[in-house]
Write a protein that holds these residues in place. Structure first.
Motif, PDB file in Angstrom:
ATOM      1  N   SER A   4       0.795  -1.016  -0.200  1.00  9.21           N
ATOM      2  CA  SER A   4      -0.610   0.221  -0.473  1.00  9.21           C
ATOM      3  C   SER A   4       0.720   1.015   0.325  1.00  9.21           C
ATOM      4  O   SER A   4       0.190   2.300  -1.137  1.00  9.21           O
ATOM      5  CB  SER A   4      -0.969  -0.021   1.359  1.00  9.21           C
ATOM      6  OG  SER A   4      -1.058  -1.557   1.394  1.00  9.21           O
TER       7      SER A   4
ATOM      8  N   PHE B 239      -2.721 -10.818   1.946  1.00  6.00           N
ATOM      9  CA  PHE B 239      -2.403 -11.924   2.697  1.00  6.00           C
ATOM     10  C   PHE B 239      -3.605 -11.397   3.513  1.00  6.00           C
ATOM     11  O   PHE B 239      -3.722 -11.457   4.766  1.00  6.00           O
ATOM     12  CB  PHE B 239      -1.796 -12.450   3.090  1.00  6.00           C
ATOM     13  CG  PHE B 239      -0.572 -12.602   2.086  1.00  6.00           C
ATOM     14  CD1 PHE B 239      -0.232 -13.940   1.520  1.00  6.00           C
ATOM     15  CD2 PHE B 239       0.841 -11.724   2.122  1.00  6.00           C
ATOM     16  CE1 PHE B 239       0.062 -14.435   0.881  1.00  6.00           C
ATOM     17  CE2 PHE B 239       1.721 -12.405   0.762  1.00  6.00           C
ATOM     18  CZ  PHE B 239       1.378 -13.338   0.427  1.00  6.00           C
TER      19      PHE B 239
ATOM     20  N   ARG C 256      14.268  -9.191  -4.624  1.00  7.00           N
ATOM     21  CA  ARG C 256      14.526  -8.568  -3.153  1.00  7.00           C
ATOM     22  C   ARG C 256      15.691  -7.753  -2.994  1.00  7.00           C
ATOM     23  O   ARG C 256      16.195  -8.046  -4.119  1.00  7.00           O
ATOM     24  CB  ARG C 256      14.822  -9.767  -2.027  1.00  7.00           C
ATOM     25  CG  ARG C 256      15.193  -9.847  -1.057  1.00  7.00           C
ATOM     26  CD  ARG C 256      15.139 -10.688   0.156  1.00  7.00           C
ATOM     27  NE  ARG C 256      13.921 -11.152  -0.090  1.00  7.00           N
ATOM     28  CZ  ARG C 256      12.886 -10.534   1.156  1.00  7.00           C
ATOM     29  NH1 ARG C 256      13.068  -9.414   1.741  1.00  7.00           N
ATOM     30  NH2 ARG C 256      11.617 -11.129   0.692  1.00  7.00           N
ATOM     31  N   ALA C 257      15.260  -6.289  -2.996  1.00  9.61           N
ATOM     32  CA  ALA C 257      16.800  -5.372  -2.773  1.00  9.61           C
ATOM     33  C   ALA C 257      16.862  -5.225  -1.194  1.00  9.61           C
ATOM     34  O   ALA C 257      16.393  -5.476  -0.375  1.00  9.61           O
ATOM     35  CB  ALA C 257      15.405  -4.342  -3.731  1.00  9.61           C
TER      36      ALA C 257
ATOM     37  N   ASN D 139       9.671  -5.511   8.652  1.00  7.31           N
ATOM     38  CA  ASN D 139      10.710  -6.305   7.546  1.00  7.31           C
ATOM     39  C   ASN D 139      12.003  -5.658   7.584  1.00  7.31           C
ATOM     40  O   ASN D 139      11.655  -4.985   6.913  1.00  7.31           O
ATOM     41  CB  ASN D 139       9.959  -6.653   5.695  1.00  7.31           C
ATOM     42  CG  ASN D 139       8.392  -7.635   6.209  1.00  7.31           C
ATOM     43  OD1 ASN D 139       8.217  -8.753   6.902  1.00  7.31           O
ATOM     44  ND2 ASN D 139       7.516  -7.957   5.833  1.00  7.31           N
TER      45      ASN D 139
ATOM     46  N   LYS E 120       0.399   1.256  11.851  1.00  6.97           N
ATOM     47  CA  LYS E 120      -0.036   0.391  10.895  1.00  6.97           C
ATOM     48  C   LYS E 120      -1.253  -0.360  10.059  1.00  6.97           C
ATOM     49  O   LYS E 120      -2.321  -1.279  10.449  1.00  6.97           O
ATOM     50  CB  LYS E 120       0.973  -1.233  11.371  1.00  6.97           C
ATOM     51  CG  LYS E 120       1.815  -0.875  12.155  1.00  6.97           C
ATOM     52  CD  LYS E 120       2.859  -2.693  12.107  1.00  6.97           C
ATOM     53  CE  LYS E 120       3.874  -2.225  12.699  1.00  6.97           C
ATOM     54  NZ  LYS E 120       4.229  -1.324  13.759  1.00  6.97           N
TER      55      LYS E 120
ATOM     56  N   THR F 110      -3.492   0.085   5.937  1.00 12.11           N
ATOM     57  CA  THR F 110      -3.377   0.432   4.689  1.00 12.11           C
ATOM     58  C   THR F 110      -2.969   2.249   4.526  1.00 12.11           C
ATOM     59  O   THR F 110      -2.428   2.711   3.995  1.00 12.11           O
ATOM     60  CB  THR F 110      -4.478  -0.212   3.821  1.00 12.11           C
ATOM     61  OG1 THR F 110      -3.551  -1.444   3.673  1.00 12.11           O
ATOM     62  CG2 THR F 110      -4.324   0.384   2.932  1.00 12.11           C
ATOM     63  N   HIS F 111      -4.242   2.329   4.874  1.00 12.83           N
ATOM     64  CA  HIS F 111      -4.300   4.163   5.010  1.00 12.83           C
ATOM     65  C   HIS F 111      -3.679   4.849   5.449  1.00 12.83           C
ATOM     66  O   HIS F 111      -3.661   5.947   5.328  1.00 12.83           O
ATOM     67  CB  HIS F 111      -6.032   4.377   5.223  1.00 12.83           C
ATOM     68  CG  HIS F 111      -6.729   4.040   6.538  1.00 12.83           C
ATOM     69  ND1 HIS F 111      -7.125   2.808   7.252  1.00 12.83           N
ATOM     70  CD2 HIS F 111      -6.358   4.775   8.370  1.00 12.83           C
ATOM     71  CE1 HIS F 111      -7.251   2.344   8.253  1.00 12.83           C
ATOM     72  NE2 HIS F 111      -6.717   3.766   8.948  1.00 12.83           N
TER      73      HIS F 111
END
Ligand SMILES: Cc1cc2nc3c(=O)[nH]c(=O)nc-3n(C[C@H](O)[C@H](O)[C@H](O)COP(=O)(O)OP(=O)(O)OC[C@H]3O[C@@H](n4cnc5c(N)ncnc54)[C@H](O)[C@@H]3O)c2cc1C
Ligand SMILES: NC(=O)c1ccc[n+]([C@@H]2O[C@H](COP(=O)([O-])OP(=O)(O)OC[C@H]3O[C@@H](n4cnc5c(N)ncnc54)[C@H](O)[C@@H]3O)[C@@H](O)[C@H]2O)c1
Length: 466
Positions: A14, A45, A113-114, A265, A306, A308-309
């Motif tokens: 998001s 998920f 993956r960065a 993460n 935490k 989405t908005h």
């Protein structure tokens, strides 16, 4: 040799997608990295599958309860079909978050993956990329507690539960936060037995007086809630997972869902190489800059709310800082949230308890759905609204009841724009709507003043005038 970009974004959830869309459309040379699924947690998920499951569970519940409306129905749940519905909804939204769409918008998308390898440098897919601005939007994953025996037994998380093809007979849920209560009620309404095991109280971030409504509704649905229950260890029996409680006794079921919080993460992201400080999550200032000022962190991977908005809001702040070079600051004080149980529980600003800790002269005013004609017609009168004020100024609003997540909107606007409670009394609300509960609460603040002895005396005087 490394390729140069105006902005590089790690994570296409998001938060990352909102920055990438803004930056690419405004003409910045943009690169976006995604190691797993485009759309991140919310689409794959999180929000989307959970709300789709809840929608199906609501249908089953409404059908089962339709007798009181004079409709006879006995629902039969086809679980594989319910899960197919969940996947269909994900698939219907996926094009919006797809590589193709973002390439059309002008971004380069790297599915790998960065890792940060310097203060302005990233490595991914065997290539090097340098960028004037870097945005870390790597999200979060389920926290797995270091519980004795847990790693030796099968358990579900919010990432794996969507792969179930057979309905759990008895779903035990460790953790009574948003995930635990939302999925617990949904699985129960779809026919599973459900037990929630919570170490403190369910929905610990919300107003306890309002949580009580949700607790009652869960219990009425048949969800077993074990609060103040600390788990000592986990084991496996022939029938399924077993949780051994510290206070003695066990809770066992056919499946176990672990939902006890989130881990950012940030491992293996090369934060040290880039001079980015983190604790359990990345530290940011109010412009969402990390300790390396050309690197921003947004959404679930940084310290803060935490949702989405919230991630999307952060994205807008970063676009203003990087694309428009404005010193825009994030202000999360009017961040609403909602738990999508039935009844829903929505909050914006401070709860009453938090306001009493932080603000002077706190007062509250409320209204109940029991007095709302639309709620009566729908037979959904359980619930209420509370406005929290400090020195008469609105500092928070809590709603529990039908569609609380929709009903919180005017209060989120009021908080964001500094509107007064009087402003909410001054528009005409259509009758009969659930939204009238907001006006009823706002009017409540002035009812005592309006019908005070002073006003009555003034009206008496006016009535005597010729
Ligand atoms: C079950 C559940 C239900 C939820 N329901 C709601 C809800 O109803 N409403 C709400 O507002 N919020 C809800 N949330 C929370 C919401 O999903 C998150 O707050 C949101 O997804 C955070 O967005 P994000 O962009 O920060 O991270 P994410 O969406 O997690 O995206 C991060 C992306 O970064 C990628 N990534 C990580 N590391 C790297 C790397 N090194 N290189 C490349 N890519 C990388 C990941 O693969 C991931 O795709 C829910 C969460 C869960 C788990
Ligand atoms: N409607 C929504 O907005 C929504 C819905 C779902 C998820 N989310 C987001 O996802 C995250 C929710 O994740 P969550 O529900 O896993 O976490 P959470 O932090 O909301 O709740 C975790 C719960 O588990 C309990 N707990 C922790 N360790 C425990 C243990 N060992 N034994 C028993 N209980 C224990 C905690 O006391 C807490 O009540 C949040 O970031 C939330 O914002 C949001």
């Amino acid at each position: 040799m490394s390729s140069s970009y105006d902005i590089a974004i790690i994570g296409a959830g998001s938060g990352g997608l909102s920055v990438a869309a803004g930056a690419a459309q405004l003409g910045l040379k943009t690169v976006l990295f995604e190691a797993r699924e485009m759309g991140g947690d919310c689409l794959n998920f999180g929000c989307v599958p959970s709300k789709s499951l809840i929608a199906a569970a609501d249908r089953a519940h409404a059908a089962a309860k339709s007798g009181e409306f004079g409709i006879e129905a006995s629902p039969r749940v086809n679980f594989p079909r319910v899960m197919a519905h969940v996947q269909e909804v994900i698939a219907s939204i996926a094009p919006h978050d797809s590589v193709e769409r973002f390439e059309r918008l002008g971004a380069e998308v790297v599915r790998a993956r960065a890792r940060l390898v310097g203060r302005k440098e990233i490595e991914a897919d065997g290539r090097r990329f340098d960028a004037r601005h870097i945005v870390l939007a790597t999200g979060s994953r389920p926290f797995i507690p270091p519980l004795d025996g847990l790693s030796d037994i099968p358990f579900l998380t919010n990432e794996t539960i969507w792969n179930l093809s057979e309905q759990p007979e008895h779903l035990v849920i460790l953790g009574g936060g948003n995930i635990g209560v939302e999925l617990g009620q949904a699985f129960r309404r779809l026919g599973s037995e459900v037990t929630i095991v919570e170490r403190h109280s369910i929905m610990g971030n919300d107003d306890p007086e309002f949580v009580e409504h949700v607790r009652n509704a869960l219990r009425e649905d048949g969800v077993t809630i074990r609060e103040s229950s600390e788990v000592a260890r986990a084991s496996m029996s022939e029938a399924g997972p077993v949780l051994h409680l510290k206070a003695g006794g066990t809770v066992s079921g056919s499946h176990l869902l672990v939902a006890v919080g989130r881990d950012a993460n940030i491992d293996d992201l090369g934060l040290d190489a880039a001079g980015v400080e983190a604790d359990r999550a990345i530290k940011v200032d109010d412009r969402l800059r990390t300790s390396n000022k050309s690197i921003f962190a947004i959404g679930d991977c940084r310290e803060g709310p935490k949702f989405t908005h919230a991630a999307g809001y952060d994205g807008g702040i970063v676009v203003r800082n990087t694309v428009f070079r404005l010193p825009a600051k994030a202000d999360w004080s009017a961040m609403p949230w909602c738990t999508y149980t039935d009844p829903e529980l929505a909050q914006v600003g401070l709860t009453e308890a938090k306001a009493r800790e932080a603000k002077p002269d706190v007062s509250t005013v409320g209204a109940s759905f029991a007095d709302n004609d639309r709620a009566r017609a729908e037979r959904r009168t359980a619930g209420k609204i509370k406005l929290v004020l400090s020195k008469g100024k609105l500092v928070g609003c809590t709603i529990v009841g039908p569609h609380a997540g929709e009903l919180i909107h005017p209060w989120a606007l009021a908080m964001a724009k500094g509107l007064s409670v009087r402003d909410i009394t001054s528009y005409i609300a259509p009758y009969p709507t659930l939204g009238e509960v907001s006006k009823a609460a706002a009017n409540g603040l002035y009812r005592d003043k309006l019908f005070s002895p002073l006003v009555r005396r003034a009206v008496g005087f006016l009535s005597k005038l010729p």
